[in-house]
Design an enzyme around this catalytic site. Sequence first.
Site, PDB file in Angstrom:
ATOM      1  N   HIS A 144     -24.336 -35.218  99.955  1.00  0.00           N
ATOM      2  CA  HIS A 144     -23.656 -33.932  99.724  1.00  0.00           C
ATOM      3  C   HIS A 144     -23.103 -33.816  98.311  1.00  0.00           C
ATOM      4  O   HIS A 144     -22.710 -34.815  97.701  1.00  0.00           O
ATOM      5  CB  HIS A 144     -22.473 -33.757 100.695  1.00  0.00           C
ATOM      6  CG  HIS A 144     -22.881 -33.592 102.122  1.00  0.00           C
ATOM      7  ND1 HIS A 144     -23.028 -32.361 102.726  1.00  0.00           N
ATOM      8  CD2 HIS A 144     -23.172 -34.517 103.071  1.00  0.00           C
ATOM      9  CE1 HIS A 144     -23.395 -32.535 103.992  1.00  0.00           C
ATOM     10  NE2 HIS A 144     -23.489 -33.834 104.224  1.00  0.00           N
TER      11      HIS A 144
ATOM     12  N   ASP B 165     -24.044 -40.228 103.907  1.00  0.00           N
ATOM     13  CA  ASP B 165     -22.669 -39.700 103.958  1.00  0.00           C
ATOM     14  C   ASP B 165     -21.631 -40.825 103.983  1.00  0.00           C
ATOM     15  O   ASP B 165     -20.544 -40.661 104.540  1.00  0.00           O
ATOM     16  CB  ASP B 165     -22.487 -38.818 105.206  1.00  0.00           C
ATOM     17  CG  ASP B 165     -23.209 -37.486 105.075  1.00  0.00           C
ATOM     18  OD1 ASP B 165     -23.822 -37.245 104.016  1.00  0.00           O
ATOM     19  OD2 ASP B 165     -23.172 -36.703 106.036  1.00  0.00           O
TER      20      ASP B 165
ATOM     21  N   HIS C 115     -29.100 -33.857 108.305  1.00  0.00           N
ATOM     22  CA  HIS C 115     -29.875 -34.897 107.619  1.00  0.00           C
ATOM     23  C   HIS C 115     -31.263 -35.070 108.238  1.00  0.00           C
ATOM     24  O   HIS C 115     -32.183 -35.508 107.572  1.00  0.00           O
ATOM     25  CB  HIS C 115     -29.108 -36.229 107.628  1.00  0.00           C
ATOM     26  CG  HIS C 115     -27.841 -36.132 106.834  1.00  0.00           C
ATOM     27  ND1 HIS C 115     -27.687 -36.687 105.588  1.00  0.00           N
ATOM     28  CD2 HIS C 115     -26.675 -35.485 107.100  1.00  0.00           C
ATOM     29  CE1 HIS C 115     -26.480 -36.390 105.116  1.00  0.00           C
ATOM     30  NE2 HIS C 115     -25.848 -35.666 106.023  1.00  0.00           N
TER      31      HIS C 115
ATOM     32  N   HIS D 251     -18.934 -43.628 108.772  1.00  0.00           N
ATOM     33  CA  HIS D 251     -19.088 -42.180 108.997  1.00  0.00           C
ATOM     34  C   HIS D 251     -19.640 -41.964 110.410  1.00  0.00           C
ATOM     35  O   HIS D 251     -19.109 -41.179 111.185  1.00  0.00           O
ATOM     36  CB  HIS D 251     -20.035 -41.645 107.933  1.00  0.00           C
ATOM     37  CG  HIS D 251     -20.410 -40.198 108.078  1.00  0.00           C
ATOM     38  ND1 HIS D 251     -19.514 -39.183 107.904  1.00  0.00           N
ATOM     39  CD2 HIS D 251     -21.609 -39.605 108.364  1.00  0.00           C
ATOM     40  CE1 HIS D 251     -20.140 -38.012 108.094  1.00  0.00           C
ATOM     41  NE2 HIS D 251     -21.408 -38.252 108.371  1.00  0.00           N
TER      42      HIS D 251
HETATM   43 FE    FE Z   1     -23.940 -34.732 106.156  1.00  0.00          FE
HETATM   44 ZN    ZN Z   2     -23.171 -36.853 108.263  1.00  0.00          ZN
END
Ligand code: FE
Ligand code: ZN
Length: 254
Positions: A182, A144, A66, A120
């Site tokens: 993603h 994410d 990222h 996350h």
């Molecule tokens: Fe990621």
């Molecule tokens: Zn991540």
Amino acid sequence: MPKEERKNKFLIHPLPVLTDNIIWIWVEGNQAVVVDPSIAEPVISWLKAKRLELKAILQTHHHEDHIGGTKNLLKEWPYSEVIASKSDLNRIPFQTISVDNEEEIIIMGYPIKILDIPGHTKTHIAFYLSDKKNEKPPILFCGDTLFASGCGRLFEGTPEDMFISLERLNSFPSETEIYCGHEYTEANLRWANSLQPKNIEIKRRLLDVIEKRKNLITTLPSTLKEERLTNLFIQAKSVNELSNLRNHKDNWAI
Ligand code: FE
Ligand code: ZN
């Protein structure tokens, strides 16, 4: 797309990179804002081909896929701002605007609200972009944490963190557009469909997404409306339920 329609939406372009990352580029006039640039080269080529100036980079969390491209983007556009969480100064050291939970910043003339959404990673933020007149659907860049029909793995946070973060993201209007880090939609829906084979909303979306992916079309953005219908993590009624789903998904993917 008719011109009038385009006017009433933010212009946000997906740049699919690496295996399944998506770098989002928000364009206003001759300026652009990039979200979570994993790598720099395709962003530089895209912006230069369109003669756009990079105004700012938004970072949702510290993972390399990222922030990996940020340094080289700054070599190309040294006056670009890098906006990231104040709590992650150690892990995102090149940030120029360090933000706090609930803070509002103005970028390219529009307000962006910062939301802490851990789970996350210990520190993870979302950017909520809207226009003052409410003429355009609002935008959530959620990294994410929330995926289309899924959520991020719990690398540093607890199921409770993720439950609260998803509740927070789910508190916005149903037309809010969801821009995730993603392209995991197909795998997420195959998993959800295996758990709930009679769920027609999940099946409908799975079939639609399979068709899109066959033609390598990006399945994002999603909307909160669609997530409320097809995301089992958003639908989870307790921390325990979310925790069980997360464990099941982690083992299913292997
Ligand atoms: Fe990621
Ligand atoms: Zn991540």
